[in-house]
Motif scaffolding. Sequence first.
Motif, PDB file in Angstrom:
ATOM      1  N   LYS A 286       0.840  -1.185   0.000  1.00  0.00           N
ATOM      2  CA  LYS A 286       0.000   0.000   0.000  1.00  0.00           C
ATOM      3  C   LYS A 286       0.884   1.247   0.000  1.00  0.00           C
ATOM      4  O   LYS A 286       2.047   1.205   0.404  1.00  0.00           O
ATOM      5  CB  LYS A 286      -0.897   0.031   1.247  1.00  0.00           C
ATOM      6  N   SER A 287       0.329   2.379  -0.447  1.00  0.00           N
ATOM      7  CA  SER A 287       1.073   3.636  -0.398  1.00  0.00           C
ATOM      8  C   SER A 287       1.200   4.103   1.040  1.00  0.00           C
ATOM      9  O   SER A 287       0.481   3.634   1.933  1.00  0.00           O
ATOM     10  CB  SER A 287       0.345   4.706  -1.219  1.00  0.00           C
ATOM     11  N   VAL A 288       2.104   5.045   1.290  1.00  0.00           N
ATOM     12  CA  VAL A 288       2.246   5.606   2.637  1.00  0.00           C
ATOM     13  C   VAL A 288       0.949   6.271   3.072  1.00  0.00           C
ATOM     14  O   VAL A 288       0.512   6.146   4.221  1.00  0.00           O
ATOM     15  CB  VAL A 288       3.417   6.610   2.694  1.00  0.00           C
ATOM     16  N   ARG A 289       0.295   6.969   2.155  1.00  0.00           N
ATOM     17  CA  ARG A 289      -0.983   7.628   2.466  1.00  0.00           C
ATOM     18  C   ARG A 289      -2.027   6.598   2.897  1.00  0.00           C
ATOM     19  O   ARG A 289      -2.696   6.764   3.927  1.00  0.00           O
ATOM     20  CB  ARG A 289      -1.478   8.401   1.238  1.00  0.00           C
ATOM     21  N   ASP A 290      -2.187   5.535   2.126  1.00  0.00           N
ATOM     22  CA  ASP A 290      -3.160   4.500   2.477  1.00  0.00           C
ATOM     23  C   ASP A 290      -2.762   3.790   3.771  1.00  0.00           C
ATOM     24  O   ASP A 290      -3.619   3.454   4.604  1.00  0.00           O
ATOM     25  CB  ASP A 290      -3.299   3.482   1.351  1.00  0.00           C
ATOM     26  N   SER A 291      -1.466   3.572   3.955  1.00  0.00           N
ATOM     27  CA  SER A 291      -0.981   2.881   5.155  1.00  0.00           C
ATOM     28  C   SER A 291      -1.269   3.693   6.407  1.00  0.00           C
ATOM     29  O   SER A 291      -1.563   3.135   7.476  1.00  0.00           O
ATOM     30  CB  SER A 291       0.516   2.608   5.035  1.00  0.00           C
ATOM     31  N   LEU A 292      -1.207   5.015   6.301  1.00  0.00           N
ATOM     32  CA  LEU A 292      -1.552   5.890   7.419  1.00  0.00           C
ATOM     33  C   LEU A 292      -2.990   5.647   7.860  1.00  0.00           C
ATOM     34  O   LEU A 292      -3.286   5.544   9.063  1.00  0.00           O
ATOM     35  CB  LEU A 292      -1.351   7.347   7.006  1.00  0.00           C
ATOM     36  N   LEU A 293      -3.884   5.518   6.906  1.00  0.00           N
ATOM     37  CA  LEU A 293      -5.291   5.259   7.219  1.00  0.00           C
ATOM     38  C   LEU A 293      -5.462   3.879   7.850  1.00  0.00           C
ATOM     39  O   LEU A 293      -6.178   3.722   8.850  1.00  0.00           O
ATOM     40  CB  LEU A 293      -6.146   5.371   5.951  1.00  0.00           C
ATOM     41  N   TYR A 294      -4.798   2.868   7.300  1.00  0.00           N
ATOM     42  CA  TYR A 294      -4.894   1.517   7.862  1.00  0.00           C
ATOM     43  C   TYR A 294      -4.399   1.496   9.310  1.00  0.00           C
ATOM     44  O   TYR A 294      -4.968   0.804  10.164  1.00  0.00           O
ATOM     45  CB  TYR A 294      -4.083   0.525   7.026  1.00  0.00           C
ATOM     46  N   GLY A 295      -3.349   2.255   9.584  1.00  0.00           N
ATOM     47  CA  GLY A 295      -2.818   2.296  10.939  1.00  0.00           C
ATOM     48  C   GLY A 295      -3.798   2.889  11.929  1.00  0.00           C
ATOM     49  O   GLY A 295      -4.027   2.327  13.017  1.00  0.00           O
TER      50      GLY A 295
END
Length: 334
Positions: A286-295
Amino acid sequence: MNKLSFDVVTMGSATQDAFVKTEGDTIRLCHHQVCETLVAYPLGGKILIDELDFQIGGGGTNTATTFARQELKTGWIGKLGKDPAGLSVTKFLKEENIQFLGSVGNQTGYSVILDSVEEDRTILTFKGANDNLALKEIKKTLDILETRWLYCSSMLGESFDTMKAVMHHVKGHGTKIAFNPSDYQAKQGVEELRGVLAMLDVLMLNKDEARALSGLKVNEVHKLLLALKATGPNIVAITDGPNGVWVLDGNKVLHVDPLPERTIVETTGAGDAFGSGFIAALARDKSVRDSLLYGILNAESVIAHYGAKNQILKRLEADILASQDKREITEVQL
Protein backbone atom coordinates in the motif's frame (compact mmCIF):
# COMPACT_ATOMS: atom_id res chain seq x y z
CA MET A 1 20.11 -25.72 5.27
CA ASN A 2 16.39 -24.92 5.15
CA LYS A 3 15.55 -21.24 5.57
CA LEU A 4 12.89 -19.78 7.88
CA SER A 5 11.09 -17.28 5.63
CA PHE A 6 8.60 -14.65 6.82
CA ASP A 7 6.84 -11.53 5.64
CA VAL A 8 7.29 -9.89 9.06
CA VAL A 9 9.20 -10.81 12.21
CA THR A 10 8.59 -8.80 15.37
CA MET A 11 10.89 -8.30 18.35
CA GLY A 12 9.50 -7.05 21.63
CA SER A 13 7.93 -8.01 24.91
CA ALA A 14 5.26 -10.52 25.87
CA THR A 15 3.27 -10.09 29.07
CA GLN A 16 0.34 -11.42 31.02
CA ASP A 17 -1.86 -8.31 31.41
CA ALA A 18 -4.32 -7.71 34.24
CA PHE A 19 -6.87 -4.96 33.51
CA VAL A 20 -8.08 -3.49 36.80
CA LYS A 21 -11.09 -1.18 37.11
CA THR A 22 -11.50 0.52 40.48
CA GLU A 23 -12.93 3.70 41.99
CA GLY A 24 -9.62 5.62 42.04
CA ASP A 25 -9.67 9.44 41.98
CA THR A 26 -7.54 11.84 39.96
CA ILE A 27 -5.61 14.79 41.34
CA ARG A 28 -3.75 17.62 39.60
CA LEU A 29 -0.28 18.59 40.91
CA CYS A 30 1.90 21.45 39.68
CA HIS A 31 5.53 22.16 40.51
CA HIS A 32 7.55 25.00 38.95
CA GLN A 33 4.81 25.49 36.30
CA VAL A 34 4.95 21.81 35.30
CA CYS A 35 1.63 20.07 35.94
CA GLU A 36 0.56 16.45 35.78
CA THR A 37 -2.59 14.46 36.47
CA LEU A 38 -2.20 11.57 38.91
CA VAL A 39 -4.42 8.63 39.82
CA ALA A 40 -4.80 8.59 43.61
CA TYR A 41 -5.64 5.81 46.07
CA PRO A 42 -5.80 6.23 49.89
CA LEU A 43 -2.64 5.05 51.67
CA GLY A 44 -3.34 2.05 53.88
CA GLY A 45 -6.78 1.47 52.39
CA LYS A 46 -8.20 -1.65 50.81
CA ILE A 47 -9.48 -0.89 47.31
CA LEU A 48 -12.26 -3.01 45.87
CA ILE A 49 -11.83 -4.02 42.23
CA ASP A 50 -14.99 -3.55 40.18
CA GLU A 51 -13.78 -5.42 37.09
CA LEU A 52 -10.78 -7.69 36.48
CA ASP A 53 -9.77 -9.12 33.12
CA PHE A 54 -6.67 -11.01 31.95
CA GLN A 55 -5.22 -10.72 28.45
CA ILE A 56 -1.97 -11.46 26.62
CA GLY A 57 -0.03 -8.23 26.06
CA GLY A 58 3.39 -6.85 25.22
CA GLY A 59 4.54 -4.90 22.18
CA GLY A 60 6.12 -7.91 20.48
CA THR A 61 3.01 -10.09 20.54
CA ASN A 62 0.57 -7.17 20.05
CA THR A 63 2.21 -6.19 16.78
CA ALA A 64 2.72 -9.80 15.65
CA THR A 65 -1.04 -10.31 16.01
CA THR A 66 -1.79 -7.50 13.57
CA PHE A 67 0.57 -8.94 10.96
CA ALA A 68 -0.83 -12.46 11.33
CA ARG A 69 -4.44 -11.22 11.08
CA GLN A 70 -3.45 -9.28 7.96
CA GLU A 71 -2.51 -12.69 6.47
CA LEU A 72 1.23 -12.01 6.50
CA LYS A 73 3.50 -14.89 7.49
CA THR A 74 4.64 -13.80 10.95
CA GLY A 75 7.24 -14.76 13.55
CA TRP A 76 7.99 -13.36 17.01
CA ILE A 77 11.39 -13.13 18.69
CA GLY A 78 11.25 -12.68 22.45
CA LYS A 79 11.62 -14.53 25.74
CA LEU A 80 9.08 -16.24 27.96
CA GLY A 81 9.26 -17.74 31.42
CA LYS A 82 8.75 -21.37 32.38
CA ASP A 83 5.49 -20.55 34.12
CA PRO A 84 1.71 -20.57 33.52
CA ALA A 85 1.84 -17.09 31.96
CA GLY A 86 4.44 -18.32 29.47
CA LEU A 87 2.22 -21.26 28.56
CA SER A 88 -0.69 -18.85 28.02
CA VAL A 89 1.42 -16.77 25.62
CA THR A 90 2.56 -19.87 23.68
CA LYS A 91 -1.02 -21.06 23.37
CA PHE A 92 -2.07 -17.66 22.07
CA LEU A 93 0.72 -17.58 19.49
CA LYS A 94 -0.34 -20.97 18.12
CA GLU A 95 -3.98 -19.86 17.91
CA GLU A 96 -2.96 -16.74 15.95
CA ASN A 97 -0.58 -18.65 13.65
CA ILE A 98 2.50 -16.75 14.89
CA GLN A 99 5.72 -18.76 14.96
CA PHE A 100 7.71 -18.51 18.20
CA LEU A 101 11.36 -17.85 17.35
CA GLY A 102 12.59 -16.93 20.81
CA SER A 103 13.76 -18.53 24.04
CA VAL A 104 12.38 -19.76 27.37
CA GLY A 105 13.71 -19.04 30.86
CA ASN A 106 13.17 -16.97 34.03
CA GLN A 107 9.73 -15.42 34.66
CA THR A 108 7.29 -14.14 32.06
CA GLY A 109 6.61 -10.39 32.05
CA TYR A 110 3.51 -9.10 33.81
CA SER A 111 1.57 -5.83 33.63
CA VAL A 112 -1.24 -4.31 35.68
CA ILE A 113 -3.30 -1.76 33.73
CA LEU A 114 -5.15 0.62 36.05
CA ASP A 115 -8.31 2.57 35.26
CA SER A 116 -8.42 4.50 32.02
CA VAL A 117 -9.14 8.19 32.62
CA GLU A 118 -10.37 10.03 29.52
CA GLU A 119 -7.82 8.97 26.85
CA ASP A 120 -5.05 7.60 29.03
CA ARG A 121 -4.21 4.98 31.66
CA THR A 122 -1.52 3.95 34.14
CA ILE A 123 0.47 0.71 33.73
CA LEU A 124 2.58 -1.14 36.31
CA THR A 125 5.06 -3.35 34.46
CA PHE A 126 7.33 -6.21 35.52
CA LYS A 127 9.70 -6.90 32.61
CA GLY A 128 10.92 -10.32 33.77
CA ALA A 129 12.32 -12.51 30.98
CA ASN A 130 11.67 -9.76 28.43
CA ASP A 131 14.97 -8.08 29.38
CA ASN A 132 17.13 -11.22 29.33
CA LEU A 133 17.17 -12.47 25.73
CA ALA A 134 20.80 -13.27 24.83
CA LEU A 135 21.96 -13.38 21.21
CA LYS A 136 23.36 -16.89 21.69
CA GLU A 137 19.84 -18.12 22.55
CA ILE A 138 18.54 -17.28 19.06
CA LYS A 139 21.78 -17.57 17.04
CA LYS A 140 20.81 -20.82 15.23
CA THR A 141 17.43 -19.35 14.30
CA LEU A 142 19.00 -16.09 13.14
CA ASP A 143 21.42 -17.94 10.84
CA ILE A 144 18.54 -19.34 8.78
CA LEU A 145 16.09 -16.42 9.14
CA GLU A 146 14.74 -14.51 6.14
CA THR A 147 12.12 -11.77 6.48
CA ARG A 148 10.93 -8.86 4.37
CA TRP A 149 10.27 -6.70 7.44
CA LEU A 150 11.61 -6.61 11.00
CA TYR A 151 9.37 -4.70 13.44
CA CYS A 152 11.05 -3.82 16.74
CA SER A 153 9.34 -2.43 19.83
CA SER A 154 10.67 -1.75 23.31
CA MET A 155 13.38 -4.11 24.60
CA LEU A 156 15.72 -3.24 27.46
CA GLY A 157 18.90 -4.60 29.00
CA GLU A 158 20.51 -7.60 27.32
CA SER A 159 17.49 -7.96 25.03
CA PHE A 160 18.12 -4.49 23.55
CA ASP A 161 21.70 -5.48 22.69
CA THR A 162 20.32 -8.62 21.04
CA MET A 163 17.78 -6.56 19.10
CA LYS A 164 20.56 -4.31 17.73
CA ALA A 165 22.53 -7.37 16.64
CA VAL A 166 19.47 -8.80 14.87
CA MET A 167 18.91 -5.44 13.13
CA HIS A 168 22.50 -5.43 11.82
CA HIS A 169 22.19 -9.03 10.65
CA VAL A 170 18.92 -8.69 8.72
CA LYS A 171 19.79 -5.25 7.30
CA GLY A 172 22.67 -6.93 5.47
CA HIS A 173 20.14 -9.22 3.80
CA GLY A 174 17.87 -6.47 2.50
CA THR A 175 15.24 -6.55 5.25
CA LYS A 176 13.30 -3.34 5.96
CA ILE A 177 13.31 -2.30 9.61
CA ALA A 178 10.66 -0.46 11.64
CA PHE A 179 11.19 0.66 15.24
CA ASN A 180 8.73 1.86 17.89
CA PRO A 181 10.83 2.84 20.93
CA SER A 182 9.43 3.11 24.42
CA ASP A 183 9.54 6.19 26.59
CA TYR A 184 12.48 4.63 28.44
CA GLN A 185 14.47 4.28 25.22
CA ALA A 186 13.48 7.68 23.84
CA LYS A 187 14.82 9.36 26.99
CA GLN A 188 18.28 7.95 26.18
CA GLY A 189 18.45 10.49 23.36
CA VAL A 190 19.68 10.44 19.79
CA GLU A 191 23.35 9.87 20.59
CA GLU A 192 22.63 6.67 22.50
CA LEU A 193 20.37 5.32 19.74
CA ARG A 194 22.17 6.75 16.71
CA GLY A 195 23.38 3.36 15.47
CA VAL A 196 19.82 2.00 15.55
CA LEU A 197 18.24 5.09 13.98
CA ALA A 198 20.66 4.96 11.04
CA MET A 199 19.37 1.49 10.09
CA LEU A 200 15.68 2.34 10.09
CA ASP A 201 13.26 2.49 7.22
CA VAL A 202 10.45 3.62 9.56
CA LEU A 203 10.52 5.24 13.01
CA MET A 204 7.22 5.46 14.91
CA LEU A 205 6.64 7.05 18.31
CA ASN A 206 4.24 9.32 20.17
CA LYS A 207 4.73 13.07 20.59
CA ASP A 208 6.16 12.88 24.12
CA GLU A 209 8.64 10.21 22.99
CA ALA A 210 9.54 12.33 19.96
CA ARG A 211 10.35 15.27 22.23
CA ALA A 212 12.42 13.08 24.54
CA LEU A 213 14.37 11.43 21.72
CA SER A 214 15.03 14.61 19.75
CA GLY A 215 15.75 16.71 22.83
CA LEU A 216 13.46 19.43 21.44
CA LYS A 217 10.96 20.92 23.89
CA VAL A 218 8.61 22.17 21.18
CA ASN A 219 4.95 21.69 20.30
CA GLU A 220 5.38 21.92 16.52
CA VAL A 221 5.21 18.36 15.20
CA HIS A 222 6.86 19.37 11.90
CA LYS A 223 10.03 20.37 13.77
CA LEU A 224 10.08 17.05 15.59
CA LEU A 225 9.56 15.12 12.35
CA LEU A 226 12.42 16.91 10.60
CA ALA A 227 14.79 16.52 13.55
CA LEU A 228 14.15 12.79 13.80
CA LYS A 229 14.32 12.16 10.05
CA ALA A 230 17.77 13.77 10.06
CA THR A 231 18.96 10.91 12.31
CA GLY A 232 18.48 8.33 9.54
CA PRO A 233 14.96 6.89 9.11
CA ASN A 234 13.34 7.16 5.66
CA ILE A 235 9.87 7.65 7.19
CA VAL A 236 8.93 9.11 10.59
CA ALA A 237 5.45 8.83 12.13
CA ILE A 238 4.35 10.69 15.26
CA THR A 239 1.08 9.93 17.05
CA ASP A 240 -0.62 12.45 19.34
CA GLY A 241 -3.80 10.85 20.67
CA PRO A 242 -6.86 13.03 19.94
CA ASN A 243 -4.78 15.25 17.63
CA GLY A 244 -4.14 12.45 15.16
CA VAL A 245 -1.03 11.17 13.39
CA TRP A 246 1.66 12.87 11.29
CA VAL A 247 3.93 11.04 8.84
CA LEU A 248 7.00 12.57 7.16
CA ASP A 249 7.75 10.79 3.88
CA GLY A 250 10.39 12.44 1.71
CA ASN A 251 9.61 16.15 1.68
CA LYS A 252 5.89 15.90 2.48
CA VAL A 253 3.98 15.60 5.74
CA LEU A 254 0.71 13.65 5.82
CA HIS A 255 -1.78 14.13 8.66
CA VAL A 256 -4.99 12.37 9.62
CA ASP A 257 -7.34 13.04 12.55
CA PRO A 258 -9.10 10.31 14.54
CA LEU A 259 -12.83 9.96 14.08
CA PRO A 260 -14.59 12.47 16.39
CA GLU A 261 -17.28 9.92 17.27
CA ARG A 262 -14.83 7.08 18.04
CA THR A 263 -15.45 4.94 21.13
CA ILE A 264 -12.71 4.90 23.77
CA VAL A 265 -12.89 2.11 26.36
CA GLU A 266 -9.20 1.46 27.08
CA THR A 267 -6.13 2.85 25.31
CA THR A 268 -3.53 0.16 26.04
CA GLY A 269 -1.98 -1.05 22.79
CA ALA A 270 -3.10 1.92 20.69
CA GLY A 271 0.47 2.76 19.65
CA ASP A 272 1.22 -0.87 18.83
CA ALA A 273 -1.99 -1.10 16.82
CA PHE A 274 -1.23 2.02 14.79
CA GLY A 275 2.40 1.09 14.13
CA SER A 276 1.70 -2.50 13.12
CA GLY A 277 -1.34 -1.51 11.05
CA PHE A 278 0.79 1.05 9.23
CA ILE A 279 3.65 -1.39 8.53
CA ALA A 280 1.26 -4.24 7.63
CA ALA A 281 -0.20 -2.05 4.90
CA LEU A 282 3.28 -1.13 3.63
CA ALA A 283 4.14 -4.83 3.60
CA ARG A 284 1.07 -5.35 1.43
CA ASP A 285 2.46 -2.73 -0.99
CA LYS A 286 0.00 0.00 0.00
CA SER A 287 1.07 3.64 -0.40
CA VAL A 288 2.25 5.61 2.64
CA ARG A 289 -0.98 7.63 2.47
CA ASP A 290 -3.16 4.50 2.48
CA SER A 291 -0.98 2.88 5.15
CA LEU A 292 -1.55 5.89 7.42
CA LEU A 293 -5.29 5.26 7.22
CA TYR A 294 -4.89 1.52 7.86
CA GLY A 295 -2.82 2.30 10.94
CA ILE A 296 -5.30 4.67 12.54
CA LEU A 297 -8.23 2.36 11.74
CA ASN A 298 -6.47 -0.48 13.57
CA ALA A 299 -5.81 1.77 16.59
CA GLU A 300 -9.42 3.01 16.69
CA SER A 301 -10.65 -0.59 16.68
CA VAL A 302 -8.37 -1.58 19.57
CA ILE A 303 -9.20 1.34 21.88
CA ALA A 304 -12.92 0.66 21.56
CA HIS A 305 -12.48 -2.54 23.63
CA TYR A 306 -10.55 -3.88 26.62
CA GLY A 307 -7.24 -5.55 25.76
CA ALA A 308 -4.55 -4.69 23.26
CA LYS A 309 -5.41 -7.57 20.91
CA ASN A 310 -9.11 -8.41 21.07
CA GLN A 311 -10.21 -6.17 18.22
CA ILE A 312 -7.10 -5.97 16.06
CA LEU A 313 -8.46 -5.87 12.53
CA LYS A 314 -8.35 -8.82 10.19
CA ARG A 315 -7.36 -8.23 6.57
CA LEU A 316 -10.89 -8.15 5.10
CA GLU A 317 -12.18 -5.95 7.94
CA ALA A 318 -9.35 -3.47 7.41
CA ASP A 319 -9.91 -3.37 3.66
CA ILE A 320 -13.65 -2.74 4.04
CA LEU A 321 -13.19 0.00 6.63
CA ALA A 322 -10.50 1.69 4.54
CA SER A 323 -12.70 1.65 1.44
CA GLN A 324 -15.59 3.23 3.38
CA ASP A 325 -13.57 5.84 5.29
CA LYS A 326 -14.15 9.36 3.97
CA ARG A 327 -11.98 11.40 6.34
CA GLU A 328 -9.48 13.81 4.86
CA ILE A 329 -5.75 13.12 4.83
CA THR A 330 -3.98 16.44 4.49
CA GLU A 331 -0.59 16.90 2.79
CA VAL A 332 1.96 19.66 3.32
CA GLN A 333 5.13 20.07 1.23
CA LEU A 334 8.16 21.08 3.27
